[in-house]
Scaffold this motif. Sequence first.
Motif, short mmCIF file in Angstrom:
data_model
loop_
_atom_site.label_atom_id
_atom_site.label_comp_id
_atom_site.label_asym_id
_atom_site.label_seq_id
_atom_site.Cartn_x
_atom_site.Cartn_y
_atom_site.Cartn_z
N SER A 835 0.82 -1.21 0.00
CA SER A 835 0.00 0.00 0.00
C SER A 835 0.85 1.26 0.00
N TRP A 836 1.98 1.23 0.72
CA TRP A 836 2.80 2.44 0.81
C TRP A 836 3.42 2.79 -0.55
N ILE A 879 -8.77 8.58 -0.05
CA ILE A 879 -8.65 9.21 1.28
C ILE A 879 -7.18 9.45 1.65
N PHE A 880 -6.33 9.59 0.60
CA PHE A 880 -4.90 9.77 0.86
C PHE A 880 -4.65 11.09 1.60
N ASN A 881 -3.85 11.00 2.66
CA ASN A 881 -3.45 12.18 3.44
C ASN A 881 -1.92 12.15 3.53
N GLU A 882 -1.29 13.19 2.98
CA GLU A 882 0.17 13.20 2.91
C GLU A 882 0.80 13.27 4.30
N ASP A 883 0.20 14.02 5.20
CA ASP A 883 0.78 14.14 6.55
C ASP A 883 0.76 12.79 7.27
N SER A 884 -0.35 12.07 7.14
CA SER A 884 -0.42 10.76 7.76
C SER A 884 0.59 9.80 7.14
N GLU A 888 4.23 7.77 8.77
CA GLU A 888 4.59 6.36 8.73
C GLU A 888 6.09 6.15 8.57
N GLY A 889 6.81 7.23 8.32
CA GLY A 889 8.26 7.10 8.14
C GLY A 889 8.97 6.58 9.36
N LEU A 898 11.84 8.20 1.08
CA LEU A 898 11.08 8.90 0.05
C LEU A 898 10.90 10.37 0.40
N PHE A 899 10.45 10.65 1.62
CA PHE A 899 10.23 12.05 1.99
C PHE A 899 11.56 12.76 2.20
N GLY A 900 12.62 12.04 2.54
CA GLY A 900 13.92 12.67 2.58
C GLY A 900 14.35 13.15 1.20
N PHE A 901 14.06 12.32 0.17
CA PHE A 901 14.36 12.71 -1.20
C PHE A 901 13.53 13.93 -1.61
N ILE A 902 12.23 13.92 -1.26
CA ILE A 902 11.36 15.04 -1.63
C ILE A 902 11.79 16.32 -0.94
N ASP A 903 12.16 16.23 0.33
CA ASP A 903 12.54 17.42 1.08
C ASP A 903 13.85 18.01 0.56
N ASP A 904 14.71 17.19 -0.01
CA ASP A 904 16.00 17.70 -0.51
C ASP A 904 15.86 18.44 -1.83
#
Length: 1013
Positions: A835-836, A879-884, A888-889, A898-904
């Motif tokens: 799912s992730w 019902i996707f919520n990005e913060d939720s 999960e990280g 994944l979010f480390g890549f996006i934040d960079d």
Amino acid sequence: MVAVSSGKQNRSRALTPSFLTDSLPTLLPPIFEQVQHTTANHRKNIVSLHKIQNQCSTITENTPKGIKLLGERAFNNGFIEMVNRVLPVKKGVSVADRVVKFIAGYVAYGTEQDAANRPEGEDEEDVETFSSRFVTKLLKHLLAGMEAKDKNVRFRVTLLTVSMINGLGEMDDDLYVVLRESLLDRSRDKEAAVRVQAALGLAKLQSGEDEDELEEGQESLGEVLLDLLRFDPAAEVRRAALYNLPRTPTTLPHILARTRDVDPILRRTVYAGSLSASALPDARVLSIAQREEIVRNGLGDREGNVRKAAAGMLGGWVDLVEGELIEFLSRFDVVSSQVAEEALISVFVTRPDLLDTIEFDETFWNSLTPEKAFLARVFVDHCISNKDEARLEEVLPVVIALAFCIQDEYNKLVGSTDDGNEDVTDRTFIVGELLKLAVNLDYADEIGRRKMFQLAREMISQANLPESLIPKCLDVLSKIANGERDLIRVVVDVVTELREGGEADDDEPPMDSQMSSVSDQSMIRRRSVATQRINSQDPEERMKAALIDLRCLLICISLLERVNTNLQDNSVFHGLLPDLIIPAVRNKEEPALRDQGLICLGLCCMIDAKMAANSFGLFIQQLTTADDELKGRVCQVVFDLLMVHDINDLVSKTMAPDKVVELVRHVLSQDSPEVQAVACEGVAKLMLAGMISDETVLQSLVLLYFSPETADNQSLRQCLTYFLPVYCYSSAGNQRRMLSIFSDTFSLLSQLSEETEDEEMPPLAQMGLMMVDWLDPQKTVEREGATIDTTVHLDLAEAMLKSILSETSKEVRKASVTFLSKLNLPEADDSTVDSWRLRSLLALVNAIRAKRPFGDASSKNSLVRFEGTVLKKYPELEIFNEDSFRAEGSENVKVEELFGFIDDVEEKDIDAQSEIGSRRGKRAGSTASAPRRGGSKARDSVTPAPSDIVSDEETPKKSRSTSNARSKKSKMQPVDEESEDEEEEVEEEDTEVESLLDEAEEEDDDDEDELAL
């Protein structure tokens, strides 16, 4: 019937002008209503309509200026109004096609009636009738619609005009010029259907055109049709031009070129129409090269209908010679032809009755020609392939009779060679065909077997035997000999005789049919000593010895190609290694001798693993020092050895096993196109067999496939066109391997596309789509025990979104986002999908919109469509919520990465900056030098230095001294030497090649062309 006439003719009844307003409008529509349903009533309605036209022509009005043709004008206007209702109807509507056919028939009928009622002695141009005036008005009306904006109108107008041409009769010169120019303009129309009709019309006008009357610089209609046949992109237009193009010496080469057309219907039409027996009464109007080309293209076509049409064409050629197969074969050059055998077999298949007419009597064998020998051999091969033993028994001669026949023909060959006659090639071909025939005989007869064995052995012992007959003699010996050991013994004896008695063989007389070919003394094994055989100080003697050695090497090569027994089990062959093969490899004065020696050594290594390990370094060295022709053969040897033997054992004495990948990449980087194609084929085989699975090698092949530098290397392109999809579709692991290099390879291709100005490189989007298609899990072959990885495209989607988010090139981002719509994502109920991973796609899409948005509408729409596809296929993502998901990280490392890549990723308007950069680049390009071609850059990125291939342990002293100054990072680690105990266990003959070559290195240590193991 009322005859068509001028106003002076008496009329039985006069109509009033009220007829034109009261009755005429009600008469025409019913006729057109009827003709659109069926063509059966056309003739009746044509006659009725012509009566109405004749009645209308009687209604006139006298005025001071003359007679007004009121009736004709009303009829013509009413008729044209009916025609106009058909013009907007699109192509393919049958009712409109029937109306067009009716109009053409009506015009032709009116012209026929005028001709029938014309007084004798008057020209058609001198008589003007109501029908001729009607045709002129209708044609002018149609020509005015040739430039209409509506494509349907242009099509119907052109169709009507072309349909009427045959019924127009004589026309005014000015009207003809307008008609010709209008059709020429329509031949360049953007609609293919219009161009088809224009081609048909031009073909009809061509018959009446005189090229001498054309103005200077004016193109003839034949040239226009020829251009349509050659260059029109629409297959139906090319077919229309082909149907109507006359067969002349000028047009025939272009018609033959259509045998390679991309349209299978057109290819079939060439054989069934333009080249059929009815259209081409005698095939000899074509040159032999042209005949062989069309037969090769036709019988080798991928479409069954084209092959069938080509076979029909050949059947027509046989009918033209009344079934005489010898005469049929004279249409080809059977001596050098590559397709004569296929043509003859095709005739046997399509005309099986001809097999019953073939007889091989005594007269046939006593008067052999190349065509007769060829017919006999192909006939026997055909009977064997079809297991027709009864027919074979009827025609085949006994073994001893064929042996004497071969001997007689060989004696004739020797006589022609000695006399310098021009028929040497034909005589050689006849003997070769008889030897091929001899392979298929039954050697149960011991007397015949002995005679054939003695004959083949004696022939191969002759120093003046043509080289092309050596393999054929060995085929016969291989069939008769008692196993491979006996065959090797015979060949070794022959080679020994040649090297000891080479001078005497040159003047040896032809063999006598009644005497034995081999004496008992020739079977005694003899050893030769080089110092006694030649005088090394005499150049002439050295040249003779070199020629004899070259022939012996050719015999050994033919032998080694036909045996599979390990050389260690055939000690009789060991004497040739130090006496013939190794000296030839060491020879630096005669390149031809050295080349054949290397090939012979390579074949020895194919059947002896220990010899292959000892000699592998030599072949690697030749990949750098040899010429292109020899390098191609050596490259074949290297890859054959890698395929046949265990790779680790093969390279154990040359390099570390993990350096084989660098060796492969080095061979792929060769400059010679032929060598590169051979290397590409070898690498493809190794990868399909799973013997090499390195990603960098796969990346090298992909880059070579798309590189503009290989655009002219058709062998390489054809190999990779087959290999790359087959490799990916064969297993999920191969698709994963391709997926791992997708991003880097696509980035390199984008750089290559920007740097090169070569138009032969495909567009970036097309290259990417091909790679996406190779990764399609739905095309993976289902095999027992293998599973299909349905998540390949899901991972590819994530990789593409990451590339869009991090990439700075506008072209790459725009191409990547278009690939998203081509992906086959796994089904929602697929248990292998986490799912992730699905939610990561939406997170990346949101990041693209927030940090690196697209500037053009098409890219934005592509991203929106992909997001909609994902949400529709996986409803739980609504019902996707990005913060939720980000939270999960803490539990999932992949989500955190994944979010480390996006934040960079920094927020930046890439598209706007790309446009600014491109404008600056254009200004700077006026003063900057042209960039280096991208193909070399791509190749260098995956190519090791040649010095990295061979280890220090195996390199000559001079090479070692120069290589020590290089960086240790690029050096290959030498393999540890074997212990003394292991060396003692190795048999002496196993290291014979290595020791002899090592002696050569010590003797020629200062030579720049030193061999290395």
